[in-house]
Scaffold this active site. Structure first.
Site, PDB file in Angstrom:
ATOM      1  N   ASP A   9      33.291  44.804  36.708  1.00  0.00           N
ATOM      2  CA  ASP A   9      33.029  46.237  36.680  1.00  0.00           C
ATOM      3  C   ASP A   9      32.510  46.675  35.308  1.00  0.00           C
ATOM      4  O   ASP A   9      31.513  47.399  35.203  1.00  0.00           O
ATOM      5  CB  ASP A   9      34.327  46.989  37.022  1.00  0.00           C
TER       6      ASP A   9
ATOM      7  N   ASP B  60      37.455  50.374  44.154  1.00  0.00           N
ATOM      8  CA  ASP B  60      38.461  51.014  43.309  1.00  0.00           C
ATOM      9  C   ASP B  60      39.699  51.415  44.112  1.00  0.00           C
ATOM     10  O   ASP B  60      40.714  51.816  43.527  1.00  0.00           O
ATOM     11  CB  ASP B  60      37.861  52.249  42.630  1.00  0.00           C
TER      12      ASP B  60
END
Length: 478
Positions: free
Chosen positions: A333, A393
Site C-alpha cells: 500500500d 482496507d
C-alpha cells in the site's frame, strides 16, 4: 491556467424569495470571487441566450446596463465576449454551455482592460432557473472553500467498522459450529461437506501479495480493458456473497421451508427466489453503475456482502500468517501510494490513479465503498465527488479480527481479542481520517490500520500470557 469551481446563487422575485444554487466554472487568475454570500453583490439577470455576443451589434441597445448577462457559447473567445459586454455596461458575464463544463482559458494579456467576472454555466441550469424562479432573477457569484471535514467520512467509518465486526463475529460462529462437529462424530461429515473455508498459509500469503502487485500494475497500463473484467468478476462474486449472507439469515427463520425435488436433490423454494434476487441486484448495478445519484448505494450493499463473505470464508491459521499478510500488504500500500509518484511520468500515485480511473476514464473500479460528499460546496453542485475506501482496507484487517474471534472461541476467552481488535480497527480508521484532513491527499489506510490492530492483538496476547499459542494457532486449526 487555473480552473475553479464556484456557485451562482440565484434569487427569485417572490415573497419570500425562492433561492437556488447552480454550478459555475471560473478562472481565479482573472477574477477573485468572495468566499461567502455576505460580501457578494447581487445583479439582475438578463437572459440573452439567443445570442453568442461575438459582436456589439448582436446585443439589444441598453439592456445590459449594470446587469448580469448570460449568453451562449460561440466561436469567439470568452474574453472577446467579456470586452463587448463590459463596454455595453454589463457587470457580470455568464456563458451558457450545452456541452460539458471545461476550464476557462485564454490569453489574458491581450485583454488587460477586462475586469468583469466571467463564468461558465450549464445551459440546462439557465432553463431550470427560469422554470423555478421566474423571469425576474437576481444572481451573484461566490466560491466557498472546501470543508475540512465531510460527514461522508462518518458514513464510511460506520460501514467499515460494522463490516469488520460482523465478519469477525460470523467467522466465530462458523468456528463454534466446527468445534461442535468435531466433538460429535455424527455431525462431522455433514459439517465438512457444508464447509467452504480456505486457509491461508505463509506461502499462499506471499503468492497472494505478488498477484495483487501484478494486477495493480496491469490495471494501470491496461485499465480501459481490464476494468470490464473486474466489473464482471465483481458482479459474479458480489451476487454469490450476497446470497451467502442472506441465506445465513434466512436459515434462522423457521417459516417458509417449502421444498421442491429435482434430480434426486431437494432445495428450498425461498432459496431459489433469493438467488434470483441476488443475481438481479448485481445485474441492475452493472447496468446503472454510472448513475451516481443512487447506484453507489447498491454498490456499497454488494461490496459489504462481498467483504463479509471474504472475511468469513478465508481463514488465517495463526497470528504468524496474519503478521506476514498485513505486513506485506502494508508495504504494498505504502509503495504504490507514496513511492510510485517518483516513478510515473505524470508524478501521480499508481494506487490513487487506478482507484479514481486513470487518464480520465469514465469507468471506475467497483472495489471500493463509495459515499458522496455530504457537505454543501461547489464540488457537490458541479459534480458528485465521493469519499472512497478500498475493499482491502476492510478485508485485510478484517481477517485479523476474524482470527481473534476464532481464537476467542477456541480458548473461551470471553471475546477479549475480538473486541480489542475491533476497537483498534476503529481507532485506526479515525487516525486515517485525521491524517487525510491534515494532508489533503489520498492516504494508504493500511498504514494506520495495520499497526493499530497488530500491536493491540500482540499486547492482549502478551498480557494474557498466550502469545505462543496465539502466534502458532491451535492444534485444531493446524
Amino acid at each position: 491556467v487555473a480552473a475553479d469551481e464556484g456557485i451562482l446563487h440565484a434569487s427569485g422575485s417572490g415573497v419570500p424569495p425562492v433561492t437556488k444554487d447552480y454550478c459555475i466554472i471560473y478562472n481565479s487568475n482573472w477574477v477573485s470571487l468572495p468566499k461567502t454570500l455576505d460580501n457578494a453583490t447581487f445583479r439582475t439577470l438578463e437572459n440573452l441566450t439567443s445570442t453568442v455576443l461575438c459582436s456589439p451589434a448582436e446585443a439589444p441597445s441598453g439592456v445590459m446596463k449594470d446587469k448580469a448577462v448570460v449568453v451562449m457559447r460561440g466561436n469567439c473567445t470568452f474574453l472577446e465576449k467579456a470586452r463587448i459586454a463590459q463596454n455595453l455596461g454589463a457587470k457580470m458575464l455568464l456563458i451558457a454551455s450545452k456541452s460539458r463544463l471545461s476550464a476557462i482559458s485564454d490569453n489574458k494579456t491581450d485583454f488587460e482592460d477586462v475586469t468583469l467576472p466571467i463564468a461558465l454555466i450549464r445551459y440546462n441550469d439557465i432553463v431550470d432557473m427560469q422554470m423555478v424562479l421566474g423571469n425576474e432573477v437576481n444572481v451573484t457569484l461566490y466560491s466557498p472553500p472546501l470543508p475540512e471535514f465531510d460527514y461522508s467520512m462518518v458514513v464510511i467509518f460506520l460501514i467499515a467498522v460494522f463490516t469488520v465486526a460482523l465478519g469477525g463475529y460470523w467467522s466465530g460462529v462458523a468456528e463454534l459450529e466446527n468445534l461442535k462437529a468435531v466433538a460429535s462424530p455424527g455431525e462431522r461429515e455433514t459439517r465438512w461437506k457444508k464447509e467452504e473455508n480456505v486457509t491461508f498459509t505463509p506461502v499462499t500469503v506471499i503468492l497472494f501479495v505478488v498477484i495483487c502487485c501484478v494486477m495493480l500494475v496491469l490495471l494501470y497500463f491496461f485499465y480501459k480493458w481490464l476494468v470490464y473484467v473486474i466489473i464482471s468478476v465483481f458482479c459474479l462474486a458480489s451476487a454469490m456473497s450476497l446470497y451467502n449472507c442472506l441465506a445465513a439469515l434466512i436459515a434462522e427463520i423457521p417459516f417458509g421451508q417449502c421444498r421442491i425435488t429435482c434430480s434426486n436433490k431437494t432445495i428450498e423454494v425461498r432459496l431459489i427466489f433469493l438467488a434470483v434476487f441476488c443475481i438481479a441486484a448485481a445485474v441492475v448495478w452493472a447496468v446503472f453503475r454510472n448513475e451516481d445519484r443512487w447506484a453507489w448505494i447498491l454498490q456499497d450493499i454488494l461490496g459489504v456482502a462481498f467483504c463479509l463473505n471474504f472475511i468469513k470464508t478465508l481463514k488465517m491459521p495463526n497470528f504468524k500468517s496474519c503478521v506476514i499478510l498485513l505486513g506485506l500488504l502494508l508495504l504494498y500500500d505504502v509503495f504504490f501510494v507514496f513511492i510510485t509518484p517518483f516513478i510515473t511520468k505524470n508524478g501521480a500515485s499508481i494506487m490513487v490513479e487506478v482507484a479514481a480511473g486513470p487518464f480520465g476514464n469514465s469507468e471506475k473500479l467497483p472495489v471500493v465503498i463509495r459515499v458522496p460528499r455530504l457537505e454543501h460546496s461547489a464540488s457537490t453542485l458541479c459534480d458528485l465527488p465521493f469519499s472512497l475506501l478500498g475493499f482491502g482496507d476492510i478485508i485485510v484487517p478484517g481477517l485479523l479480527v476474524a482470527y481473534c474471534r476464532r481464537f476467542d472461541v477456541q480458548t473461551r476467552s470471553s471475546s477479549v481479542y475480538y473486541i480489542s481488535c475491533t476497537i483498534a480497527y476503529a481507532v485506526g480508521m479515525v487516525l486515517t481520517f485525521i491524517v487525510l484532513a491534515l494532508m489533503k491527499m489520498g492516504q494508504p489506510a493500511l498504514l494506520y490500520l495495520v499497526p493499530c490492530t497488530l500491536i493491540t492483538s500482540s499486547l492482549i496476547a502478551w498480557r494474557r500470557k498466550e502469545m505462543k499459542k496465539f502466534w502458532k494457532g491451535s492444534s485444531y486449526q493446524v
